[in-house]
Design a protein around this motif. Structure first.
Motif, PDB file in Angstrom:
ATOM      1  N   GLN A 205       0.802  -1.223   0.000  1.00 38.90           N
ATOM      2  CA  GLN A 205       0.000   0.000   0.000  1.00 38.90           C
ATOM      3  C   GLN A 205       0.834   1.271   0.000  1.00 38.90           C
ATOM      4  OE1 GLN A 205      -3.366  -0.271  -0.420  1.00 38.90           O
ATOM      5  NE2 GLN A 205      -2.693  -2.388  -0.718  1.00 38.90           N
ATOM      6  N   TRP A 206       1.976   1.254   0.620  1.00 41.38           N
ATOM      7  CA  TRP A 206       2.803   2.451   0.669  1.00 41.38           C
ATOM      8  C   TRP A 206       3.915   2.419  -0.383  1.00 41.38           C
ATOM      9  CZ3 TRP A 206      -0.380   1.668   4.617  1.00 41.38           C
ATOM     10  CH2 TRP A 206      -0.868   2.771   5.306  1.00 41.38           C
ATOM     11  N   MET A 207       4.633   1.313  -0.426  1.00 44.46           N
ATOM     12  CA  MET A 207       5.758   1.237  -1.362  1.00 44.46           C
ATOM     13  C   MET A 207       5.312   0.849  -2.772  1.00 44.46           C
ATOM     14  SD  MET A 207       8.579  -0.731   0.972  1.00 44.46           S
ATOM     15  CE  MET A 207       9.885  -0.555  -0.240  1.00 44.46           C
ATOM     16  N   ALA A 208       4.079   0.405  -2.913  1.00 48.99           N
ATOM     17  CA  ALA A 208       3.577  -0.096  -4.198  1.00 48.99           C
ATOM     18  C   ALA A 208       4.466  -1.244  -4.690  1.00 48.99           C
ATOM     19  CB  ALA A 208       3.501   1.014  -5.240  1.00 48.99           C
ATOM     20  N   MET A 209       4.910  -2.049  -3.738  1.00 51.80           N
ATOM     21  CA  MET A 209       5.829  -3.150  -4.040  1.00 51.80           C
ATOM     22  C   MET A 209       5.158  -4.479  -3.687  1.00 51.80           C
ATOM     23  SD  MET A 209       9.679  -3.768  -2.580  1.00 51.80           S
ATOM     24  CE  MET A 209       9.226  -4.252  -0.903  1.00 51.80           C
ATOM     25  N   PRO A 210       4.821  -5.276  -4.683  1.00 48.46           N
ATOM     26  CA  PRO A 210       4.190  -6.563  -4.388  1.00 48.46           C
ATOM     27  C   PRO A 210       5.189  -7.485  -3.689  1.00 48.46           C
ATOM     28  CG  PRO A 210       4.661  -6.383  -6.740  1.00 48.46           C
ATOM     29  CD  PRO A 210       5.010  -5.056  -6.134  1.00 48.46           C
ATOM     30  N   VAL A 211       4.716  -8.247  -2.727  1.00 47.28           N
ATOM     31  CA  VAL A 211       5.600  -9.177  -2.021  1.00 47.28           C
ATOM     32  C   VAL A 211       4.934 -10.535  -1.879  1.00 47.28           C
ATOM     33  CG1 VAL A 211       6.834  -7.409  -0.707  1.00 47.28           C
ATOM     34  CG2 VAL A 211       4.748  -8.410   0.246  1.00 47.28           C
ATOM     35  N   VAL A 212       5.786 -11.535  -1.769  1.00 51.05           N
ATOM     36  CA  VAL A 212       5.323 -12.873  -1.433  1.00 51.05           C
ATOM     37  C   VAL A 212       5.658 -13.056   0.035  1.00 51.05           C
ATOM     38  CG1 VAL A 212       5.554 -15.319  -1.895  1.00 51.05           C
ATOM     39  CG2 VAL A 212       5.855 -13.671  -3.741  1.00 51.05           C
ATOM     40  N   ALA A 213       4.696 -13.521   0.819  1.00 46.33           N
ATOM     41  CA  ALA A 213       4.910 -13.642   2.250  1.00 46.33           C
ATOM     42  C   ALA A 213       4.746 -15.093   2.681  1.00 46.33           C
ATOM     43  CB  ALA A 213       3.910 -12.768   3.005  1.00 46.33           C
ATOM     44  N   GLY A 214       5.642 -15.538   3.542  1.00 49.15           N
ATOM     45  CA  GLY A 214       5.504 -16.893   4.040  1.00 49.15           C
ATOM     46  C   GLY A 214       6.721 -17.326   4.827  1.00 49.15           C
ATOM     47  N   PRO A 215       6.699 -18.570   5.310  1.00 49.91           N
ATOM     48  CA  PRO A 215       7.800 -19.068   6.128  1.00 49.91           C
ATOM     49  C   PRO A 215       9.063 -19.368   5.317  1.00 49.91           C
ATOM     50  CG  PRO A 215       6.066 -20.727   5.923  1.00 49.91           C
ATOM     51  CD  PRO A 215       5.586 -19.519   5.208  1.00 49.91           C
ATOM     52  N   ALA A 230       8.987 -14.270   6.132  1.00 54.98           N
ATOM     53  CA  ALA A 230       9.547 -13.104   5.444  1.00 54.98           C
ATOM     54  C   ALA A 230       8.629 -12.629   4.337  1.00 54.98           C
ATOM     55  CB  ALA A 230      10.913 -13.460   4.859  1.00 54.98           C
ATOM     56  N   ILE A 231       8.845 -11.381   3.948  1.00 53.40           N
ATOM     57  CA  ILE A 231       8.258 -10.908   2.699  1.00 53.40           C
ATOM     58  C   ILE A 231       9.396 -10.794   1.698  1.00 53.40           C
ATOM     59  CG2 ILE A 231       6.228  -9.747   3.650  1.00 53.40           C
ATOM     60  CD1 ILE A 231       7.778  -7.095   3.426  1.00 53.40           C
ATOM     61  N   GLU A 232       9.138 -11.272   0.486  1.00 54.35           N
ATOM     62  CA  GLU A 232      10.157 -11.263  -0.554  1.00 54.35           C
ATOM     63  C   GLU A 232       9.596 -10.540  -1.769  1.00 54.35           C
ATOM     64  OE1 GLU A 232      13.271 -13.007  -0.848  1.00 54.35           O
ATOM     65  OE2 GLU A 232      13.258 -13.821   1.196  1.00 54.35           O
ATOM     66  N   ALA A 233      10.408  -9.664  -2.336  1.00 53.67           N
ATOM     67  CA  ALA A 233       9.960  -8.902  -3.503  1.00 53.67           C
ATOM     68  C   ALA A 233      10.893  -9.175  -4.671  1.00 53.67           C
ATOM     69  CB  ALA A 233       9.954  -7.407  -3.187  1.00 53.67           C
ATOM     70  N   MET A 234      10.343  -9.079  -5.901  1.00 57.60           N
ATOM     71  CA  MET A 234      11.192  -9.249  -7.071  1.00 57.60           C
ATOM     72  C   MET A 234      11.696  -7.895  -7.560  1.00 57.60           C
ATOM     73  SD  MET A 234      10.470 -10.774 -10.903  1.00 57.60           S
ATOM     74  CE  MET A 234       9.947 -12.411 -10.428  1.00 57.60           C
ATOM     75  N   MET A 235      13.020  -7.784  -7.649  1.00 53.28           N
ATOM     76  CA  MET A 235      13.617  -6.562  -8.161  1.00 53.28           C
ATOM     77  C   MET A 235      13.620  -6.609  -9.695  1.00 53.28           C
ATOM     78  SD  MET A 235      14.340  -4.968  -5.319  1.00 53.28           S
ATOM     79  CE  MET A 235      12.731  -5.614  -4.832  1.00 53.28           C
ATOM     80  N   GLN A 236      13.989  -5.505 -10.328  1.00 49.93           N
ATOM     81  CA  GLN A 236      13.911  -5.473 -11.787  1.00 49.93           C
ATOM     82  C   GLN A 236      14.995  -6.291 -12.482  1.00 49.93           C
ATOM     83  OE1 GLN A 236      12.386  -1.677 -13.672  1.00 49.93           O
ATOM     84  NE2 GLN A 236      12.933  -0.929 -11.650  1.00 49.93           N
ATOM     85  N   GLY A 244      11.576  -7.919   4.715  1.00 55.57           N
ATOM     86  CA  GLY A 244      11.133  -7.823   6.102  1.00 55.57           C
ATOM     87  C   GLY A 244      11.034  -9.216   6.684  1.00 55.57           C
ATOM     88  N   THR A 245      11.264  -9.339   7.994  1.00 54.99           N
ATOM     89  CA  THR A 245      11.175 -10.665   8.612  1.00 54.99           C
ATOM     90  C   THR A 245      10.406 -10.592   9.917  1.00 54.99           C
ATOM     91  OG1 THR A 245      13.336 -10.281   9.626  1.00 54.99           O
ATOM     92  CG2 THR A 245      13.299 -11.654   7.658  1.00 54.99           C
ATOM     93  N   SER A 246       9.742 -11.697  10.226  1.00 52.77           N
ATOM     94  CA  SER A 246       8.987 -11.817  11.472  1.00 52.77           C
ATOM     95  C   SER A 246       9.280 -13.205  12.027  1.00 52.77           C
ATOM     96  CB  SER A 246       7.491 -11.640  11.173  1.00 52.77           C
ATOM     97  OG  SER A 246       6.747 -11.651  12.376  1.00 52.77           O
ATOM     98  N   SER A 275      10.043 -11.643  17.405  1.00 50.84           N
ATOM     99  CA  SER A 275      10.709 -10.398  17.022  1.00 50.84           C
ATOM    100  C   SER A 275      10.517 -10.213  15.526  1.00 50.84           C
ATOM    101  CB  SER A 275      12.196 -10.423  17.395  1.00 50.84           C
ATOM    102  OG  SER A 275      12.901 -11.365  16.623  1.00 50.84           O
ATOM    103  N   TRP A 276      10.531  -8.963  15.099  1.00 55.04           N
ATOM    104  CA  TRP A 276      10.246  -8.671  13.689  1.00 55.04           C
ATOM    105  C   TRP A 276      10.869  -7.347  13.318  1.00 55.04           C
ATOM    106  CZ3 TRP A 276       6.980  -4.588  15.060  1.00 55.04           C
ATOM    107  CH2 TRP A 276       6.268  -4.752  16.246  1.00 55.04           C
ATOM    108  N   GLY A 277      11.318  -7.229  12.088  1.00 55.01           N
ATOM    109  CA  GLY A 277      12.016  -5.998  11.713  1.00 55.01           C
ATOM    110  C   GLY A 277      12.034  -5.704  10.222  1.00 55.01           C
ATOM    111  N   VAL A 278      12.082  -4.431   9.935  1.00 54.23           N
ATOM    112  CA  VAL A 278      12.428  -3.977   8.584  1.00 54.23           C
ATOM    113  C   VAL A 278      13.474  -2.880   8.731  1.00 54.23           C
ATOM    114  CG1 VAL A 278      10.184  -4.464   7.551  1.00 54.23           C
ATOM    115  CG2 VAL A 278      10.660  -2.166   8.454  1.00 54.23           C
ATOM    116  N   SER A 279      14.246  -2.666   7.674  1.00 53.61           N
ATOM    117  CA  SER A 279      15.367  -1.756   7.783  1.00 53.61           C
ATOM    118  C   SER A 279      15.424  -0.794   6.595  1.00 53.61           C
ATOM    119  CB  SER A 279      16.664  -2.567   7.823  1.00 53.61           C
ATOM    120  OG  SER A 279      16.901  -3.125   6.539  1.00 53.61           O
ATOM    121  N   THR A 280      16.481   0.014   6.606  1.00 58.07           N
ATOM    122  CA  THR A 280      16.713   0.936   5.490  1.00 58.07           C
ATOM    123  C   THR A 280      16.933   0.176   4.185  1.00 58.07           C
ATOM    124  OG1 THR A 280      18.925   1.102   6.472  1.00 58.07           O
ATOM    125  CG2 THR A 280      17.520   3.045   6.623  1.00 58.07           C
TER     126      THR A 280
END
Length: 518
Positions: A205-215, A230-236, A244-246, A275-280
RNA sequence: CGGGGCGUGGCGCAGCCUGGUAGCGCGCACGGUUCGGGACCGUGAGGCCGGAGGUUCGAAUCCUCUCGCCCCGACCA
């Protein structure tokens, strides 16, 4: 249709040299510089504003799910880190360690650590804070009535990485780390899933970046966790980026730190933690998801400025009128709300030529560009340029309607960026049924200078680590056992079907996601 | 941490092999011509050639060490 290709603002282009393109975008969009310290970066105002917007959005979501912010020390006693065996092993190789607390003049000039000032116990600069927060939690938690404990901190962490890249992997980075303690396993698992979902929502919703989420598989688990999601995104370049990880930590850290509570029945139990985190790193993901050969392309909801406006000044006669019109326009825009915020406007009055300003704002990825000149005042209209459209294209709007119309366009851009990224990912997501196909998929035609290749491959896997390792031979790995987010892909319907492991032929309950990864 | 490449004005590079104390394009400053456009002409500012040692009468150029960046590999919550 011939002649030289159009000049791009970024050289090389993505197709020519993706890695170098990334470096150039980060620099030319003015996001960050290398610092004098190896592997560290200086985040510049335009880049830091992106992080601030990320923080604002996520922080709101954390608060909405009941979490509170706190702050824990940068320094962690070495003995704390040693408490959880797997955790130590995971982080020991990349820790910065503080051993002294004073400098004195050295024998050959300069300053050296004072041998007299050696610390009794070395301090580790936090690579993550499970252990020191666990120690605090152990004190805070007595009774089941103290649970759940839902804490987040915004902080910097240090991991002495061997190979660094701006935003994607730096020795020091900014992040948020959520840490929670619960009375039951089910509640902790629920929390792990809930926060992964927060990340997925933010990414989409914010980054407009589709992600696949799962273990993640066992091999990719956080050291000390029972389960990592984790959420995993495909780069170009079609590689996967873990964004991101949880973690469901079970009772591992509760045992290590002594987080115990008395249950309703009077028994003493260990808490269940997450614990869960996202970073720069997310900012690197943003660059590689939407950037083009002219630089950064920002989703409006995260853009530090939604609109850049500047005057076209031909002679002094027009000057006052044009500047006045810009003043009025900027005021109207700034009074306009969009996506729960007032619009941010950059009025660029620098004494710089128009084309130079234009290209600077293009490289920086500002969503909308508006130039106002005498001719516009005559006609009462202005041309509005969208960053996600060719740079010459303009929407022509009545000047007095600009503020009223921008919201709709920003919303459209936000939607279009997500759709475009989704279409890109889907175009390079395939279902494959044998090891040979998988290897071919991940093998570039030109081994010397690998072209952009591969993508996401959904394939059957028996669950064995030996088979998982086989993918490493062609540099792919299992990113996630897909649960959420790949629904749009043509191959999606084949995820849940049973099959045979592409490596050993053993039974497989469902397909998993293979990709090359950052 | 292993292999390879590279560090020369803000950016991109040439010069290094065959030592003689620095050059190009862009950018920057000033003047002029242009002017809804990635302009043009002229003038000019800006560099201890990543750092430290060494060889030499003399080092950006040769040697040693060191720091950093990029790519590949290993590793990577």
């Amino acid at each position: 249709m011939s002649g030289p290709p159009p000049r791009t603002a970024i050289e090389p282009t993505r197709a020519e040299d993706y890695a170098e393109w990334y470096q150039q975008v980060v620099r030319q969009a003015d996001l960050a510089d290398h610092a004098p310290v190896r592997g560290c970066m200086i985040i510049k105002p335009w880049g830091y504003a992106l992080w601030e917007n990320t923080q604002r959005a996520l922080d709101g979501m954390f608060k909405a799910t009941g979490h509170r912010n706190a702050y824990f020390p940068l320094f962690i006693p070495l003995s704390f880190l040693e408490k959880e065996a797997e955790h130590v092993e995971g982080f020991a190789k990349e820790c910065a360690v503080v051993t002294h607390h004073r400098l004195v003049a050295g024998p050959e000039g300069g300053l050296v650590p004072d041998p007299e000032a050696r610390l009794a116990e070395p301090l580790v600069v936090r690579p993550t804070s499970e252990t020191i927060i666990g120690a605090a939690f152990a004190q805070w938690v007595q009774s089941y009535r103290d649970l759940p404990l839902l804490i987040n901190q915004w902080a910097n962490v240090v991991r002495w990485e061997m190979r660094t890249r701006l935003f994607l992997r730096t020795a020091e980075f900014l992040w948020q780390e959520g840490h929670t303690a619960h009375a039951t396993e089910a509640e902790a698992r629920e929390e792990t899933a809930r926060m992964l979902d927060v990340y997925r929502t933010f990414a989409e919703q914010w980054m407009a970046m589709p992600v696949v989420a799962g273990p993640k598989t066992d091999a990719e688990r956080f050291p000390g966790a029972v389960e990592t999601h984790a959420i995993e995104a495909m780069m170009q370049d079609r590689k996967a980026l873990q964004a991101g990880t949880s973690h469901f930590l079970g009772q591992n850290f509760a045992r290590a730190s002594g987080i115990r509570f008395q249950a309703a029945d009077g028994s003493e139990q260990y808490a269940w933690t997450t614990s869960w985190g996202v970073s720069t790193r997310l900012l690197g993901a943003l660059v590689m998801t939407h950037g083009d050969d002219d630089g950064l392309v920002l989703p409006p909801r995260l853009a530090p400025a939604h609109v850049a406006v500047w005057p076209v000044l031909r002679d002094d006669a027009d000057r006052a009128r044009v500047l006045e019109a810009i003043e009025v326009l900027a005021r109207a825009l700034r009074a306009t709300r969009w996506a729960d915020r007032t619009l941010e406007v950059e009025v660029d009055l620098r004494d710089v030529r128009g084309p130079d300003k234009q290209w600077e704002w293009i490289r920086k990825g500002v969503p909308l560009r508006i130039e106002v000149g005498p001719r516009d005042l005559q006609s009462g209209t202005v041309g509005v340029a969208r960053r996600d459209r060719p740079h010459r294209e303009r929407l022509v709007w009545p000047l007095h309607e600009v503020a009223a119309r921008v919201g709709e366009v920003l919303s459209d851009m936000q939607t279009q960026l997500l759709q475009k990224a989704l279409a890109f990912r889907d175009a390079y997501t395939v279902a494959l049924d044998d090891a040979g196909e998988l290897e071919a998929f991940f093998t570039p035609r030109d081994a010397q200078r690998p072209e952009i290749h591969g993508g996401f491959a959904l394939a059957h896997w028996c669950g064995g680590s030996a088979c998982e390792q086989r993918a490493h031979a062609f540099k792919a790995s299992i990113r996630v056992v897909p649960v959420h987010g790949i629904a749009a892909a043509r191959a999606a319907e084949r995820i849940e079907e049973r099959g045979r492991c592409v490596f050993c032929g053993g039974p497989s309950p469902r397909r998993v996601l293979f990709a090359k990864a950052y």
